[in-house]
Design a protein around this motif. Structure first.
Motif, PDB file in Angstrom:
ATOM      1  N   UNK A  49       0.834  -1.212   0.000  1.00 53.97           N
ATOM      2  CA  UNK A  49       0.000   0.000   0.000  1.00 53.97           C
ATOM      3  C   UNK A  49       0.869   1.264   0.000  1.00 53.97           C
ATOM      4  N   UNK A  50       2.095   1.163   0.521  1.00 60.35           N
ATOM      5  CA  UNK A  50       2.972   2.346   0.591  1.00 60.35           C
ATOM      6  C   UNK A  50       3.788   2.567  -0.693  1.00 60.35           C
ATOM      7  N   UNK A  51       3.689   1.645  -1.639  1.00 61.78           N
ATOM      8  CA  UNK A  51       4.460   1.834  -2.886  1.00 61.78           C
ATOM      9  C   UNK A  51       3.993   3.115  -3.579  1.00 61.78           C
ATOM     10  N   UNK A  52       4.902   4.033  -3.851  1.00 67.03           N
ATOM     11  CA  UNK A  52       4.460   5.318  -4.424  1.00 67.03           C
ATOM     12  C   UNK A  52       4.175   5.221  -5.926  1.00 67.03           C
ATOM     13  N   UNK A  53       3.353   6.132  -6.406  1.00 64.09           N
ATOM     14  CA  UNK A  53       3.204   6.288  -7.864  1.00 64.09           C
ATOM     15  C   UNK A  53       4.506   6.868  -8.396  1.00 64.09           C
ATOM     16  N   UNK A  54       4.899   6.424  -9.569  1.00 61.41           N
ATOM     17  CA  UNK A  54       6.154   6.910 -10.155  1.00 61.41           C
ATOM     18  C   UNK A  54       5.875   7.525 -11.520  1.00 61.41           C
ATOM     19  N   UNK A  55       6.744   8.444 -11.957  1.00 65.20           N
ATOM     20  CA  UNK A  55       6.585   8.931 -13.335  1.00 65.20           C
ATOM     21  C   UNK A  55       6.763   7.773 -14.305  1.00 65.20           C
ATOM     22  N   UNK A  56       6.209   7.922 -15.507  1.00 66.79           N
ATOM     23  CA  UNK A  56       6.293   6.796 -16.446  1.00 66.79           C
ATOM     24  C   UNK A  56       7.747   6.565 -16.863  1.00 66.79           C
ATOM     25  N   UNK A  57       8.025   5.339 -17.267  1.00 67.10           N
ATOM     26  CA  UNK A  57       9.384   4.984 -17.679  1.00 67.10           C
ATOM     27  C   UNK A  57       9.326   3.870 -18.705  1.00 67.10           C
ATOM     28  N   UNK A  58      10.499   3.343 -19.028  1.00 62.61           N
ATOM     29  CA  UNK A  58      10.577   2.315 -20.067  1.00 62.61           C
ATOM     30  C   UNK A  58      10.830   0.955 -19.426  1.00 62.61           C
TER      31      UNK A  58
END
Ligand SMILES: C[S@@+](CC[C@H](N)C(=O)[O-])C[C@H]1O[C@@H](n2cnc3c(N)ncnc32)[C@H](O)[C@@H]1O
Length: 330
Positions: A49-58
């Motif tokens: 549940x604590x995993x953050x949203x991240x910017x998109x990547x490859x």
């Protein structure tokens, strides 16, 4: 815990030649999840549940370090949150994984095993694959990277299933799942896989011949088995049944020579049996790291003679054998 993280995979499965098994696999996975009362589960679920949203990547699936490459460096606070949440799923045994600059340096350099295996197997492009005892799915990602159409990984160890969920939070694929199942949980009439992998599992089975028979049945006629297991070096049919532990592991039952293993495969109905690799496992491949802080291989070898385990057995040597279920198989 419920089946939500597996739903996209089951929907995908329903669109393959294995669609008839969707309901029963989902039922059995739900049963296993319901029966799991691991004391650390709440802690692991909080980590997810604590995993953050991240910017998109490859996505990188054909790279030794499986994961996501960011377009730029990750914000330092975000990197710390990501690292802390993933670290709460310790111990990380199989990998490595690289998620936007966070390098999960796992106990095993599983990429080295993949390199030894990938060379000698039938191309995975468009194949339906089963990976028995897949751990957290590291090799499954590599199979997708090699073009597999769908990979069902099964592993009864809940932490490894949660590690797959964590990695898939970022890779977002519906063509690989690590289902919380042991091989004994699979429906007896399940069959049709183009390739079945059993890597690092046979020596843990109390009945290795039954394990090979199960793998044979799971393959479609003409399908390929990729078997990786501990072996005894040297010619002839020989077998070690450790009377107690083997390299500190309690659950090692049978370590055959390569010739004995080939004989077993033949008796179980496999043809085209060939050995593609025999390699001594060294500390460059299995060792403690920040992400697996317990003891590891170097602690389990004789400090005066690294060709022996601390119990005096031959040190771990692993072989990869390929075999086929014959086309005419009933
Ligand atoms: C030595 S690890 C091998 C992992 C991976 N296949 C590899 O080669 O790196 C053995 C795995 O088998 C799993 N396992 C144990 N009992 C099993 C069973 N009955 N059916 C399927 N997998 C099982 C364990 O949880 C563990 O992840």
């Amino acid at each position: 815990m419920d089946l939500t993280p597996f739903e996209p995979f089951f929907d995908r499965l329903a669109r393959t030649g294995l669609s008839a098994w969707r309901e029963r696999l989902a039922e059995r996975a739900a049963l296993r999840l319901g029966a799991q009362a691991h004391g650390d589960l709440p802690k692991w679920e909080q980590a997810l549940a604590r995993l953050p949203d991240l910017p998109s990547g490859r996505a990188r699936l054909d790279d030794p370090c499986v994961g996501i490459e960011g377009v730029g460096p990750l914000d330092a606070d975000l990197g710390r949150s990501l690292s802390a949440a993933l670290m709460a799923l310790h111990p990380w045994r199989k990998g490595p994984f690289c998620i936007q600059g966070v390098h999960i340096d796992t106990e095993w350099r599983s990429d080295l095993k993949w390199d030894r295996v990938a060379e000698g197997i039938a191309p995975l492009a468009d194949r339906l694959v089963l990976d028995v005892g897949c751990g957290n799915g590291y090799h499954g990602w590599r199979m997708l990277g090699a073009g597999a159409r769908l990979v069902i990984g099964i592993d009864p160890t809940l932490l490894f299933v949660l590690q797959w969920i964590a990695i898939n939070r970022y890779l977002v694929r519906d063509d690989l799942a690590v289902l919380p199942l042991g091989i004994e949980d699979l429906p007896r009439d399940l069959t049709g896989f183009d390739t079945v992998f059993s890597m690092g599992v046979l020596y843990h089975r109390r009945s290795p011949i039954d394990h090979l028979m199960d793998l044979h049945r799971l393959l479609r006629p003409g399908g390929e088995l990729v078997l990786e297991t501990l072996v005894l070096e040297g010619e002839g049919e020989r077998l070690l049944v450790p009377p107690g532990r083997y390299a500190a592991m309690r659950n090692v039952w049978f370590i055959p020579s390569v010739d004995a293993l080939a004989l077993w495969l033949g008796r179980c109905g496999f043809t085209g049996i060939r050995v593609i690799d025999v390699t001594r496992t060294g500390p460059q491949e299995q060792r403690s790291t920040d992400w697996m802080r317990f003891q590891s291989l170097p602690d389990h070898l004789d400090p005066r003679d690294s060709s022996r385990t601390i119990e005096g057995h031959p040190a771990p040597v692993r072989a990869v054998l390929i075999a086929n279920r014959p086309e005419s198989s009933p």
